[in-house]
Design an enzyme around this catalytic site. Structure first.
Site, mmCIF file in Angstrom:
data_model
loop_
_atom_site.group_PDB
_atom_site.id
_atom_site.type_symbol
_atom_site.label_atom_id
_atom_site.label_comp_id
_atom_site.label_asym_id
_atom_site.label_seq_id
_atom_site.Cartn_x
_atom_site.Cartn_y
_atom_site.Cartn_z
ATOM 1 N N TYR A 112 -1.938 -1.391 10.612
ATOM 2 C CA TYR A 112 -2.047 -1.590 9.165
ATOM 3 C C TYR A 112 -0.797 -1.058 8.453
ATOM 4 O O TYR A 112 -0.183 -1.755 7.636
ATOM 5 C CB TYR A 112 -3.299 -0.875 8.649
ATOM 6 C CG TYR A 112 -3.542 -1.044 7.167
ATOM 7 C CD1 TYR A 112 -4.024 -2.248 6.653
ATOM 8 C CD2 TYR A 112 -3.297 -0.005 6.281
ATOM 9 C CE1 TYR A 112 -4.252 -2.402 5.294
ATOM 10 C CE2 TYR A 112 -3.525 -0.146 4.920
ATOM 11 C CZ TYR A 112 -4.006 -1.350 4.428
ATOM 12 O OH TYR A 112 -4.226 -1.509 3.079
ATOM 13 N N SER A 160 0.853 -1.183 0.000
ATOM 14 C CA SER A 160 0.000 0.000 0.000
ATOM 15 C C SER A 160 0.888 1.232 0.000
ATOM 16 O O SER A 160 2.070 1.139 0.360
ATOM 17 C CB SER A 160 -0.886 -0.007 1.258
ATOM 18 O OG SER A 160 -1.646 1.185 1.343
HETATM 19 N N1 LIG Z 1 -9.034 -0.803 -0.919
HETATM 20 C C1 LIG Z 1 -7.994 0.010 -0.835
HETATM 21 O O1 LIG Z 1 -8.120 1.226 -0.993
HETATM 22 C C2 LIG Z 1 -6.609 -0.544 -0.577
HETATM 23 C C3 LIG Z 1 -5.534 0.341 -0.619
HETATM 24 C C4 LIG Z 1 -4.245 -0.153 -0.467
HETATM 25 C C5 LIG Z 1 -4.039 -1.509 -0.270
HETATM 26 N N2 LIG Z 1 -5.113 -2.340 -0.213
HETATM 27 C C6 LIG Z 1 -4.844 -3.770 0.018
HETATM 28 O O2 LIG Z 1 -5.468 -4.535 -0.986
HETATM 29 C C7 LIG Z 1 -5.892 -5.790 -0.448
HETATM 30 C C8 LIG Z 1 -7.385 -5.987 -0.721
HETATM 31 O O3 LIG Z 1 -8.105 -4.923 -0.125
HETATM 32 P P1 LIG Z 1 -9.680 -4.739 -0.297
HETATM 33 O O4 LIG Z 1 -9.922 -3.305 -0.159
HETATM 34 O O5 LIG Z 1 -10.150 -5.466 -1.495
HETATM 35 O O6 LIG Z 1 -10.191 -5.491 1.031
HETATM 36 P P2 LIG Z 1 -11.670 -6.071 1.343
HETATM 37 O O7 LIG Z 1 -11.771 -6.137 2.821
HETATM 38 O O8 LIG Z 1 -12.655 -5.292 0.608
HETATM 39 O O9 LIG Z 1 -11.592 -7.542 0.755
HETATM 40 C C9 LIG Z 1 -10.623 -8.425 1.280
HETATM 41 C C10 LIG Z 1 -10.964 -9.866 0.981
HETATM 42 O O10 LIG Z 1 -9.954 -10.654 1.631
HETATM 43 C C11 LIG Z 1 -10.595 -11.663 2.379
HETATM 44 N N3 LIG Z 1 -9.781 -12.026 3.545
HETATM 45 C C12 LIG Z 1 -9.613 -11.281 4.670
HETATM 46 N N4 LIG Z 1 -8.858 -11.972 5.541
HETATM 47 C C13 LIG Z 1 -8.537 -13.140 4.951
HETATM 48 C C14 LIG Z 1 -7.791 -14.261 5.361
HETATM 49 N N5 LIG Z 1 -7.244 -14.320 6.581
HETATM 50 N N6 LIG Z 1 -7.640 -15.300 4.502
HETATM 51 C C15 LIG Z 1 -8.226 -15.260 3.287
HETATM 52 N N7 LIG Z 1 -8.968 -14.230 2.851
HETATM 53 C C16 LIG Z 1 -9.120 -13.180 3.678
HETATM 54 C C17 LIG Z 1 -11.941 -11.088 2.781
HETATM 55 O O11 LIG Z 1 -12.874 -12.127 3.094
HETATM 56 C C18 LIG Z 1 -12.319 -10.294 1.547
HETATM 57 O O12 LIG Z 1 -13.000 -11.085 0.598
HETATM 58 C C19 LIG Z 1 -5.546 -5.737 1.030
HETATM 59 O O13 LIG Z 1 -4.318 -6.379 1.239
HETATM 60 C C20 LIG Z 1 -5.434 -4.260 1.321
HETATM 61 O O14 LIG Z 1 -4.598 -3.984 2.402
HETATM 62 C C21 LIG Z 1 -6.392 -1.891 -0.351
#
Ligand SMILES: NC(=O)c1ccc[n+]([C@@H]2O[C@H](COP(=O)([O-])OP(=O)(O)OC[C@H]3O[C@@H](n4cnc5c(N)ncnc54)[C@H](O)[C@@H]3O)[C@@H](O)[C@H]2O)c1
Length: 268
Positions: free
Chosen positions: A159, A145
């Site tokens: 985080y 991120s």
């Molecule tokens: N959305 C953003 O703006 C953003 C920004 C920077 C980084 N990220 C990173 O991108 C990735 C995805 O983010 P997102 O926004 O889609 O998150 P989200 O919470 O919308 O979706 C995450 C998915 O991962 C699954 N998950 C959570 N814990 C788990 C585990 N222990 N084992 C297996 N599956 C698991 C959840 O069930 C869900 O389906 C993350 O690593 C997040 O840190 C997101």
């Protein structure tokens, strides 16, 4: 005819039931990859069905597994190999984010981030690397991120710490496996609208979460959040042979959000 960039490739994608993981899976299917969608939630089957509706030729298996459990990830990698013969690409996307003031953040919340965000990626990499070595190489794309390594907001200590750690893991694995043809890169996303960000908006402004989302967009030079499929396109590029000389890279994808030095200079 131009061959789709992931034709013939086998990819395992974690956190694929929602948000970015679902977007990544959708783009991988579009480019012809065979995919194993892994998630803690059984909703991953519904997400796979949605993608099959969009791309009827898509070859998809699903696995319900917790990335924080190494045995479950070894089994998920095994399921992928049983279904498709090998693993070429791993998208280590599953992650969690909970906000709390640092002085009141319980150790359990800190450890939850370490377990999922750091150990989850560690486990996924250890589960897939032996298959990639056997296969003569592969590509790993890790969801870091901008948070932690470049910027941070209050309440994100756990985080931010875990996402910054993934940059170190990316660089070390990139060096360690470079001569064995495994490339390792990470994405550094600003904000995309996903269930994670909608939950953060509720935590930040319970009375009006939509305004919290709008306020994120205001601070982004492109004036909007990313779409999950835009992040999927980056994961597809980094996983594909088009990125054959790229390893150990941190690729920022943020609509310019980390660029402004001030919010006041040069605006008139
Ligand atoms: N959305 C953003 O703006 C953003 C920004 C920077 C980084 N990220 C990173 O991108 C990735 C995805 O983010 P997102 O926004 O889609 O998150 P989200 O919470 O919308 O979706 C995450 C998915 O991962 C699954 N998950 C959570 N814990 C788990 C585990 N222990 N084992 C297996 N599956 C698991 C959840 O069930 C869900 O389906 C993350 O690593 C997040 O840190 C997101």
């Amino acid at each position: 005819m131009v061959q789709p960039k992931l034709e013939g490739k086998v990819a395992i994608i974690t956190g694929a039931a929602a948000g970015l993981g679902e977007g990544i899976a959708q783009v991988y299917a579009k480019y012809g990859a065979k995919i194993c969608m892994v998630d803690l939630s059984a909703d991953v089957d519904r997400s796979a069905d949605k993608i099959r509706e969009m791309y009827p030729n898509a070859d998809i298996v699903t696995v319900v597994a917790n990335v924080a459990d190494k045995d479950q990830m070894i089994a998920a990698a095994g399921t992928t190999v049983d279904a498709f013969g090998t693993i070429d690409i791993a998208c280590c996307n599953a992650g969690v984010c909970q906000l709390a003031p640092f002085e009141r953040m319980p150790d359990e919340m800190r450890d939850f981030h370490i377990d999922v965000n750091i150990k989850g990626v560690w486990n996924t990499c250890q589960a897939v690397v032996p298959h990639m070595l056997e296969n003569g190489g592969g590509a790993i794309v890790i969801a870091s991120s901008v948070t932690g390594d470049i910027v941070a907001d209050a309440g994100e200590a756990a985080y931010a710490m875990t996402k910054a750690a993934l940059v170190g893991l990316t660089k070390c694995l990139a060096v360690e496996y470079a001569d064995r043809n495994i490339r390792v890169n990470c994405s550094q996303l600003g904000y995309a609208r996903t269930p994670m960000v909608e939950k953060m908006a509720v935590e930040s402004n319970p009375d009006d979460p939509e305004s919290a989302i709008n306020d994120i967009a205001v601070g982004v030079p492109m004036k909007r959040l990313a779409k999950p499929t835009e992040v999927g396109e980056l994961f597809a590029f980094l996983g594909s042979d088009e990125a054959s000389y790229i390893t150990g890279a941190q690729v920022v994808i943020d609509g310019g959000s980390t660029l402004p030095e001030t919010m006041s200079i040069g605006t008139n």
